[in-house]
Scaffold this active site. Structure first.
Site, PDB file in Angstrom:
ATOM      1  N   ARG A  71      -8.169   4.387  -9.731  1.00 37.30           N
ATOM      2  CA  ARG A  71      -7.413   5.601 -10.053  1.00 37.30           C
ATOM      3  C   ARG A  71      -7.411   5.900 -11.544  1.00 37.30           C
ATOM      4  NH1 ARG A  71      -1.973   4.875  -6.664  1.00 37.30           N
ATOM      5  NH2 ARG A  71      -1.926   3.009  -7.938  1.00 37.30           N
ATOM      6  N   GLU A 108      -0.016  -8.279 -10.626  1.00 40.14           N
ATOM      7  CA  GLU A 108       1.287  -8.465  -9.988  1.00 40.14           C
ATOM      8  C   GLU A 108       1.135  -9.218  -8.669  1.00 40.14           C
ATOM      9  OE1 GLU A 108       4.951  -5.601  -8.469  1.00 40.14           O
ATOM     10  OE2 GLU A 108       3.073  -4.705  -9.109  1.00 40.14           O
TER      11      GLU A 108
END
Length: 184
Positions: A71, A108
């Site tokens: 993205r 993460e």
């Protein structure tokens, strides 16, 4: 911390547009992760234009825009077209033919690595602005910075559409200058 109060539709700040067009997806891509789906934002012509306008103000004067797959590369390509610069997509491992430069990092939700071509680009001395969609732990932006600096590029900063402040990614990549259009 860099705050922007730029406007999009009517007089709505870009941060409000981003927030209104971001879909939160619980437990994706794994349990405990709150995924920020920016697809509705990118599909909205006016909102996407407002995002690119805001980023163009930040990245003005840079030689090259580098977007982090996938993205971030989408946003970087639109930004580079607006600025009249080149664009470099920093790819996930295994997507480019050799030889490549690789940088490993922690995300993460697990370890990963990214790559750029090793011998077909001359980046030494060029000013580069890194673009990504979301800043979470800082692992991705930190790795992209290290990767580009290994080539001799001068990373002037990074800009993200959304910053997840609770994960303190900005602190992890200090002193890199980071611009956020929205914070969650």
């Amino acid at each position: 911390m860099t705050d922007l109060v730029v406007t999009g539709r009517g007089s709505a700040p870009v941060a409000d547009l981003i927030s209104s067009l971001t879909r939160d997806v619980a437990d994706f891509p794994k349990p405990g992760i709150q995924f920020k789906d920016l697809t509705p934002l990118f599909a909205d012509r006016e909102a996407m234009a407002a995002v690119i306008d805001a980023l163009a103000d930040i990245a003005a004067g840079t030689d090259l825009v580098a977007g982090i797959e996938s993205r971030g590369s989408l946003v970087a390509a639109a930004l580079a077209a607006r600025l009249g610069t080149g664009v470099l997509s920093i790819r996930k491992s295994g997507k480019l033919p050799p030889p490549v430069l690789t940088e490993e990092y922690d995300r993460e939700y697990g370890a990963a690595s990214m790559e750029i071509p090793a011998d077909s680009l001359e980046l030494r001395g060029r000013s580069v602005m890194i673009i990504d969609d979301v800043l979470a732990t800082g692992g991705t932006l930190g790795a992209a910075t290290r990767l580009l600096e290994r080539t001799g590029a001068r990373v002037t900063g990074a800009a993200v559409v959304v910053e997840l402040t609770a994960l303190r990614g900005r602190e992890a990549i200090a002193p890199l200058r980071v611009h956020s259009l929205s914070r969650a």
